[in-house]
Design a protein around this motif. Structure first.
Motif, short mmCIF file in Angstrom:
data_model
loop_
_atom_site.label_atom_id
_atom_site.label_comp_id
_atom_site.label_asym_id
_atom_site.label_seq_id
_atom_site.Cartn_x
_atom_site.Cartn_y
_atom_site.Cartn_z
N THR A 341 0.86 -1.18 0.00
CA THR A 341 0.00 0.00 0.00
C THR A 341 0.90 1.23 0.00
OG1 THR A 341 -0.13 0.31 2.41
CG2 THR A 341 -1.64 -1.30 1.41
N PRO A 342 0.33 2.41 -0.29
CA PRO A 342 1.16 3.63 -0.25
C PRO A 342 1.75 3.92 1.12
CG PRO A 342 -0.85 4.02 -1.49
CD PRO A 342 -1.00 2.67 -0.86
N LEU A 343 1.19 3.34 2.17
CA LEU A 343 1.68 3.59 3.53
C LEU A 343 2.78 2.63 3.96
CD1 LEU A 343 -1.67 4.32 5.41
CD2 LEU A 343 0.02 5.97 4.63
N GLN A 344 3.23 1.75 3.07
CA GLN A 344 4.20 0.72 3.47
C GLN A 344 5.49 1.29 4.08
OE1 GLN A 344 4.95 -2.20 0.47
NE2 GLN A 344 6.46 -3.32 1.66
N PRO A 345 6.01 2.45 3.62
CA PRO A 345 7.26 2.94 4.24
C PRO A 345 7.06 3.57 5.62
CG PRO A 345 6.97 3.78 1.99
CD PRO A 345 5.66 3.22 2.42
N TYR A 346 5.81 3.72 6.10
CA TYR A 346 5.60 4.59 7.25
C TYR A 346 5.04 3.92 8.52
CZ TYR A 346 5.92 7.83 3.35
OH TYR A 346 6.32 8.49 2.24
N PRO A 347 5.11 2.61 8.72
CA PRO A 347 4.56 2.07 9.97
C PRO A 347 5.29 2.56 11.21
CG PRO A 347 5.79 0.39 8.78
CD PRO A 347 5.64 1.55 7.86
N SER A 348 6.62 2.71 11.11
CA SER A 348 7.39 3.20 12.26
C SER A 348 7.02 4.64 12.58
CB SER A 348 8.89 3.08 11.99
OG SER A 348 9.26 1.74 11.79
N LEU A 349 6.84 5.45 11.55
CA LEU A 349 6.49 6.85 11.77
C LEU A 349 5.12 6.97 12.43
CD1 LEU A 349 6.95 9.88 11.39
CD2 LEU A 349 6.00 9.65 9.08
N VAL A 350 4.13 6.22 11.92
CA VAL A 350 2.79 6.29 12.49
C VAL A 350 2.79 5.81 13.94
CG1 VAL A 350 0.44 5.38 12.31
CG2 VAL A 350 1.68 6.04 10.24
N ALA A 351 3.43 4.68 14.19
CA ALA A 351 3.49 4.16 15.56
C ALA A 351 4.26 5.10 16.48
CB ALA A 351 4.14 2.77 15.57
N GLY A 352 5.33 5.71 15.96
CA GLY A 352 6.10 6.65 16.77
C GLY A 352 5.30 7.88 17.15
N LEU A 353 4.50 8.40 16.23
CA LEU A 353 3.68 9.57 16.53
C LEU A 353 2.60 9.23 17.56
CD1 LEU A 353 3.30 11.24 13.02
CD2 LEU A 353 4.72 11.98 14.95
N VAL A 354 2.03 8.03 17.45
CA VAL A 354 1.03 7.62 18.44
C VAL A 354 1.67 7.51 19.83
CG1 VAL A 354 -0.53 5.76 19.15
CG2 VAL A 354 -0.44 6.47 16.75
N ALA A 355 2.80 6.81 19.90
CA ALA A 355 3.50 6.68 21.18
C ALA A 355 3.95 8.04 21.70
CB ALA A 355 4.69 5.75 21.04
N GLY A 356 4.44 8.90 20.80
CA GLY A 356 4.85 10.24 21.21
C GLY A 356 3.70 11.06 21.73
N ALA A 357 2.54 10.94 21.10
CA ALA A 357 1.37 11.69 21.57
C ALA A 357 0.94 11.23 22.96
CB ALA A 357 0.21 11.52 20.58
N LEU A 358 0.97 9.92 23.20
CA LEU A 358 0.58 9.41 24.51
C LEU A 358 1.57 9.86 25.59
CD1 LEU A 358 -0.47 5.81 23.46
CD2 LEU A 358 -1.97 7.68 24.14
N LEU A 359 2.86 9.84 25.29
CA LEU A 359 3.84 10.31 26.26
C LEU A 359 3.72 11.81 26.48
CD1 LEU A 359 7.20 8.41 25.61
CD2 LEU A 359 5.83 8.43 27.70
N ALA A 360 3.46 12.57 25.41
CA ALA A 360 3.34 14.01 25.55
C ALA A 360 2.15 14.38 26.43
CB ALA A 360 3.19 14.66 24.17
#
Length: 632
Positions: A341-360
């Motif tokens: 899918t077009p999102l194949q390069p970005y699983p780490s980025l998406v997961a990182g932003l979710v984890a970053g938002a929860l920590l923030a």
């Protein structure tokens, strides 16, 4: 006879305060608890996939690999084969992701049903309740209006043996149940404002939903054990540790929300009434599993309502361990869900932003010990991983991960604590720290020493986003710190002079460029480290990047006629020193949160001169060190 205050007198006594909505730093912790518990359901779904259709997944994956290799043989076709391989195996990877999503959705659906039933069951077990007199209900409506609560809670008196008021959402309405012992008008006003603050903060249903998740998680995670008719010790241990961590954090959040509501009621003028209530309560000790903080802690918050809920080291450790697992497990699920899918390069980025938002959302004015808790918790979270790609060991982390990720994550937290950053930029800082930490850890598996530092700082996958972020941060902080920016310019110019005055053997163009980058990064990091030690972290985040950019700009201007592509040269010269500076800053950033902040120096020019000399000395030492830091 003792004079009884009326509700109108009590309202006048508090001055009719209208605090629209109480702050709720506990909201992020609730979301963190629920997200990780949902990941537990996703893990159960993935293991169920392995037990039921795992052999088919393995067979299809092997077949697709062979087919892609047969169509494009040869070692030089490895990259060209990947799209063929991904297109072929996409449906089994998507099925694996669907199992994970189904496990999380099942857990959420059952937990929501339990969350809706538990308050009703509680009210039925409580026994008969009675409506309060109309003046009390009217006062509850006034408080709800002050807090912006549209659905006015229904206030009721509980049975004679009830000692603590509580709020639930049940039988189609939000209900505040009061003990009969609360009689005085001032006490009633304080209790109503405290309970309505829970409604305004939006955490009434979150409390019950988190409880429902905790009740249902063991049942859902037992599904693969039943289907597979086996007992996997590692899986059981992970499930137990996840449940315990979720329970401890949920109970800590429950205690913090009580303190928040107390602080809100105190700000609104009910401090004396609350103190009187706490004075009558039996003394208690702080316990890990307690639902309410001890009365003396609550009284301390009421006495100083400006005090906000802190973050004990234990809570920080649990939050960090869970957030790291949000990143690792989210990345694992994304790797399957985004294949072809077009999102194949970005699983780490998406997961990182979710984890970053929860920590923030979680990281609000923590004490210094919380940084150490975060450091240790992140390491524990990596060792006890929920990542289904490593299903055979409880201790699943690589030593590179356990060192790099917690250190850089704690560095980001220390810097955010020192500069008191807003939640929105904190999301990108925490998410970026996870990205950088794992990038460094991956590179540490294939190289070490100066080569590891060079490839991580000058050639990391986060190179350009990190450089841009550091530059933007320096500009934002530098608006109110012009002297720090001036110090950076002076130190950069002096380091630039050192770069050209230190006698060095001539090298090819690329090694010479690396000397320029190291000079800029060394000068900038010297300012950052020195100002961190001086308790001026924000000044360091301004002066350091300015110094690095000054060195790079000087080199670019001097050799301007010689550049084949000046814009491309500017991109390289400005981004690489800033990226290295960001990496080095994050490695020592934890000091910013551990060391106390200090006022501006009385003799700023003398401090600037000392920092300039230090930058020159460090840059000169790096240049005189020879070729150890150069890659040819």
């Amino acid at each position: 006879m003792e004079r009884r205050e009326t509700l109108d007198e009590a309202h006048t006594a508090v001055g009719g305060w209208a605090v629209r909505r109480p702050p709720s730093p506990t909201l992020g912790r609730y979301l963190l608890v629920m997200t990780v518990l949902l990941l537990g359901g996703a893990l159960a779904g993935q293991i169920t996939h392995h037990v039921t259709v795992g052999p088919d997944w393995a067979a299809v994956t092997e077949s697709c690999f062979r087919e892609a290799h047969d169509r494009l043989p040869g070692p030089d076709q490895a990259l060209a084969r990947m799209p063929l391989f991904d297109d072929c195996r996409a449906y089994v990877e998507h099925r694996l992701a669907l199992f994970a999503v189904t496990g999380a959705a099942l857990l959420l659906a059952v937990a929501a049903a339990v969350a809706l039933l538990l308050p009703t069951i509680l009210l039925r077990r409580l026994g008969p309740r009675h409506p309060v007199p109309p003046p009390i209900q009217a006062r509850a409506a006034e408080i709800a209006h002050d807090l912006g609560v549209r659905d006015v809670p229904t206030v009721e008196f509980g049975p004679w043996w009830l000692r603590e008021p509580f709020t639930v959402r049940a039988q189609g309405a939000t209900r505040i149940v009061l003990p009969l012992a609360v009689r005085r008008a001032a006490h009633l006003d304080a209790v109503l404002r405290h309970e309505t603050a829970h409604v305004a903060a939006g955490d009434v249903m979150l409390v019950w939903l988190s409880r429902g998740l905790l009740y249902v998680l063991p049942v859902v995670m037992a599904v693969p054990l039943v289907l597979g008719v086996f007992v996997d010790a590692a899986y059981v241990a992970r499930a137990a540790l996840l449940w315990v961590a979720g329970l401890l954090l949920a109970r800590a959040v429950t205690r913090d929300r009580e303190l928040e509501a107390d602080a809100h009621a105190a700000r609104a003028g009910s401090a004396d009434a609350l103190l009187a209530l706490f004075a009558r309560a039996p003394a208690g000790r702080k316990k890990l599993l307690a639902l309410h903080p001890p009365p003396d802690h609550r009284a301390a918050v009421v006495a100083d309502p400006a005090w906000t809920v802190g973050m004990p080291a234990t809570v920080a450790a649990i939050a960090a361990a869970l957030a790291v697992n949000v990143w690792t497990s989210g990345t694992s699920i994304g790797l399957s869900a985004f294949v072809a899918t077009p999102l194949q390069p970005y699983p780490s980025l998406v997961a990182g932003l979710v984890a970053g938002a929860l920590l923030a959302l979680t990281w609000r004015r923590p004490p210094r010990t919380a940084l150490l808790g975060l450091l240790g918790g992140a390491a524990i979270g990596l060792l006890v991983s929920l990542d289904q790609r490593i299903p055979t060991n409880v201790l699943a982390g690589d030593w590179q991960d356990v060192i790099a990720v917690p250190l850089i994550l704690a560095g980001a937290a220390g810097l955010l604590t020192a500069i008191r950053a807003w939640p929105v930029p904190s999301v990108f800082v925490f998410g970026g720290a996870l990205w950088i930490g794992f990038d460094v850890a991956v590179r540490a598996q294939v190289t070490d020493g100066p080569a590891l530092l060079w490839t991580s700082g000058f050639a990391g996958g986060w190179l350009y986003p990190g450089a841009v972020f550091l530059a933007v941060l320096a500009v934002v902080l530098g608006v109110r710190r012009p002297f720090a920016a001036m110090t950076g310019v002076l130190a950069g110019l002096a380091a630039l002079a050192v770069r050209w005055l230190v006698p060095l053997p001539a090298l090819d163009l690329y090694p010479e460029a690396q000397r320029d980058w190291w000079t800029a990064a060394a000068a900038g990091f010297t300012l950052v480290a020195a100002l961190l030690l001086l308790g001026r972290a924000a000044d360091g985040l301004v002066a350091g990047p300015v110094a690095a950019v000054t060195v790079s700009a000087g080199v670019l201007v001097r050799y301007l006629p010689d550049w084949d592509d000046p814009l491309d040269a500017a991109r390289v010269y400005l981004s690489r020193p800033l990226a290295m500076l960001l990496l080095l800053t994050l490695t020592v950033g934890v000091l910013a949160g551990l060391l106390p902040s200090r006022p501006a120096p009385r003799r700023p020019w003398l401090t600037a001169a000392g920092l300039t000399l230090a930058a020159c000395a460090v840059a000169g030492a790096v240049l005189a060190g020879g070729d150890a830091l150069l890659v040819r």
